[in-house]
Design a protein around this motif. Sequence first.
Motif, PDB file in Angstrom:
ATOM      1  N   LYS A 317     -31.286  19.961 -39.962  1.00 41.75           N
ATOM      2  CA  LYS A 317     -31.088  21.116 -41.094  1.00 41.75           C
ATOM      3  C   LYS A 317     -32.471  22.013 -40.925  1.00 41.75           C
ATOM      4  O   LYS A 317     -32.309  23.256 -40.966  1.00 41.75           O
ATOM      5  CB  LYS A 317     -31.164  20.304 -42.461  1.00 41.75           C
ATOM      6  CG  LYS A 317     -30.008  19.766 -42.651  1.00 41.75           C
ATOM      7  CD  LYS A 317     -29.956  18.388 -43.717  1.00 41.75           C
ATOM      8  CE  LYS A 317     -30.474  19.100 -45.054  1.00 41.75           C
ATOM      9  NZ  LYS A 317     -30.620  18.064 -46.014  1.00 41.75           N
ATOM     10  N   SER A 318     -33.573  21.548 -40.625  1.00 41.58           N
ATOM     11  CA  SER A 318     -34.854  22.336 -40.528  1.00 41.58           C
ATOM     12  C   SER A 318     -34.655  23.335 -39.447  1.00 41.58           C
ATOM     13  O   SER A 318     -34.785  24.418 -39.307  1.00 41.58           O
ATOM     14  CB  SER A 318     -35.856  21.451 -40.464  1.00 41.58           C
ATOM     15  OG  SER A 318     -35.768  20.753 -39.265  1.00 41.58           O
ATOM     16  N   GLY A 319     -34.104  22.669 -38.163  1.00 41.74           N
ATOM     17  CA  GLY A 319     -33.968  23.604 -36.969  1.00 41.74           C
ATOM     18  C   GLY A 319     -33.034  24.575 -37.085  1.00 41.74           C
ATOM     19  O   GLY A 319     -33.283  25.811 -36.697  1.00 41.74           O
ATOM     20  N   LEU A 320     -31.777  24.391 -37.873  1.00 41.31           N
ATOM     21  CA  LEU A 320     -30.794  25.313 -38.060  1.00 41.31           C
ATOM     22  C   LEU A 320     -31.290  26.674 -38.939  1.00 41.31           C
ATOM     23  O   LEU A 320     -31.071  27.746 -38.959  1.00 41.31           O
ATOM     24  CB  LEU A 320     -29.542  24.726 -38.434  1.00 41.31           C
ATOM     25  CG  LEU A 320     -28.286  25.765 -38.425  1.00 41.31           C
ATOM     26  CD1 LEU A 320     -27.860  26.442 -37.272  1.00 41.31           C
ATOM     27  CD2 LEU A 320     -27.031  24.832 -39.170  1.00 41.31           C
ATOM     28  N   ASP A 321     -31.920  26.102 -39.978  1.00 46.39           N
ATOM     29  CA  ASP A 321     -32.863  26.962 -41.097  1.00 46.39           C
ATOM     30  C   ASP A 321     -33.657  27.894 -40.283  1.00 46.39           C
ATOM     31  O   ASP A 321     -33.390  29.165 -40.562  1.00 46.39           O
ATOM     32  CB  ASP A 321     -33.307  26.166 -42.169  1.00 46.39           C
ATOM     33  CG  ASP A 321     -32.222  25.485 -43.012  1.00 46.39           C
ATOM     34  OD1 ASP A 321     -31.369  25.868 -43.048  1.00 46.39           O
ATOM     35  OD2 ASP A 321     -32.566  24.397 -43.662  1.00 46.39           O
TER      36      ASP A 321
END
Length: 678
Positions: A317-321
Amino acid sequence: MASAGISSVDTLTASLRELLKRAQEIKPDGGIEPALSSASFNGDVEAITKRAEGGITVNPQDYYAALETACRNIFYELLASTSIQDPSFGRIWNLLDIVSILSDIPLCEPGLVFWLVEELLDSQTIDGCRIVFDYLDSRRERLTAKHFKQKQLIILRACNELLRRLSRAEDTVFCGRVFIFMFQSFPLGDRSSVNLRGEYHVENVTVFEKLPEKQTEGSDDAMEIDQKPEAEEKEKTPSGGPPAAINVKSDTQSSELADISQPSDAPAKSVKFDAVDDKPQEPEPDTEALYPTFWSLQDVFSQPTRLFETEHFESFKSGLDLTLRKFKAVQQHQQSRGTSKLPFEAHRPLKRKRAGTEPDQQQDFASSFNPRYLTSRDLFELELSDLAFRRHILVQALILVDFLLSLTAKAKKKLEHTSNKSVLYTYTLPDEDITWATAMRNEIAMYLQQGQEGKFYYRMVDTVLSRDKNWVHWKAEGCPLIIQPPISAESFLESQKGAAKAGQSRRIRPTPMGSLDLSFLSNTGGEGQEKGLETLKKKERYELPKVEDYKAPIMDDDFDIETARTDKEKEEASVAKASKTWRALRIASKSRLNMFDKIEDGKDLGPLFDPPPVAAKSDENNPSKRNENDQKKNEEVEGDRKKDEMGNAEFKEEEKEEMNGVKESGIAEPVPPAVEVA
């Protein structure tokens, strides 16, 4: 191939050579088109068996082996002596057509033609294989029409061997042709290319550079470097070529250049690169820090089941954001500079060259496409500036987000009845993750619609993903047959009769239920008939009938009851009489209610039908006599009035005379008695 001493092989070889000579006369140019058929040889292809009957046993396998040997002898001879670019290579196309005709009859092995094609592909270069596929594309329907079960494994093996030789980076279009040929040849519901177990390609590992850890400022080994501002780093060219020389100018110089580039009479335009919105914006992610996070997403893309663990899901989630934020920032910078074109569009000339053909242009575009990611750190910024690269990454993310949304409780409920449990997962996506996945999918969809032809690009991607959901559902059901077997002739004829019967117009009743018989409207007023509308003006249609009108019908019903031969006739007459009796009583209740005492439960209606006594007509009904009587009465009243007036006058005179006489005699006037008022 040696065949000395086998007379049947020699005979069949000679027969095939004669057929090739006939084919050369039909197609002297040696091209692929047109295709040869059995009618082109006037039945000589079928007659090839009669020429070899003397040296072949009755066993058909021996005949098949002999004919295959003869075909291979000629095939190897032509293949060794001619080049595929030579017009004389058309004899091989003619030989393949002849073998295809023989396999359809069948006079040889059904898969012989594809065995020869497989060896032909192995003997040619990539350019030569393209020409071979031109032949296969033109004969696909004919080659796969009959005996496909004996041919499908050979087709699959030949195409897979060719795909192993091709480079998906340089021969992308040709790989697509091979896949399309297989998709069009095999049935729609064939399981040969279905991943029934739902296995992932975990061997596809993306290798990228591991960045060294940042050294602290207090360490002695730290290297002193000049810190360049981020604006200078962004001056690199976004194209795939070498980076341009960085030329940093002040704001004053930039504004002067902008003023010089505009004409004097044009309105001044101001471009604000560092626009500050009212809402606080999140800082742009650092490219150095994004590099390992960005390429680590490929591990999740190749194995989505890792997201079932909370730790991997949070990092995803953090990487895609961060990735999406970086893509948006790059898109804004390119729009501000006017460099949002794709790399192959940046070098496209404004005027189309007529010398170049359209296939050449497509080949140039295909050669610039590279499906393999280059994970070098030095190329990362250039890759981020490529719109096609950003779109490919986001399409991968879109596929994975759709996979996550298929794990919701609502989506899993639709697959409860499916049989292939290997593609069903016990993991259920929590509500908070559902909210994040839905919001992320909307953001990706909005980003893909931006830029040149963004709307069309997203619609194409969304259409493919929507159809893929249907295939996933089909695979979860165990890949049931899509193509149903043909129905029998008896079932077809029976259904045809039923369809014809159902399509016929149903017979309409002459007088539908609850409607009036309007056939009288068609009367034209012939002999003994009245016009249609005249019958509606009869008084019996709108006036209430008289009681006497039911006398004769009731008597007829009594007669029918007495003379009835069966109980049914007697019952019908009794019902008709009861109906008429009830109507007669209803009408008589308004004018002859006093006669109901003489009727005994409707048995004898004779007193009801007797006419009422007619009273003598008085003079009051005669208008002239009534006027004379009125006049006489008026005259009598007037005479009485005059008599009263005359009598009153005489009475008054007499009273005066009496009063005068009393006065003269001196007698007192009598007092009149009091009048009593009633």
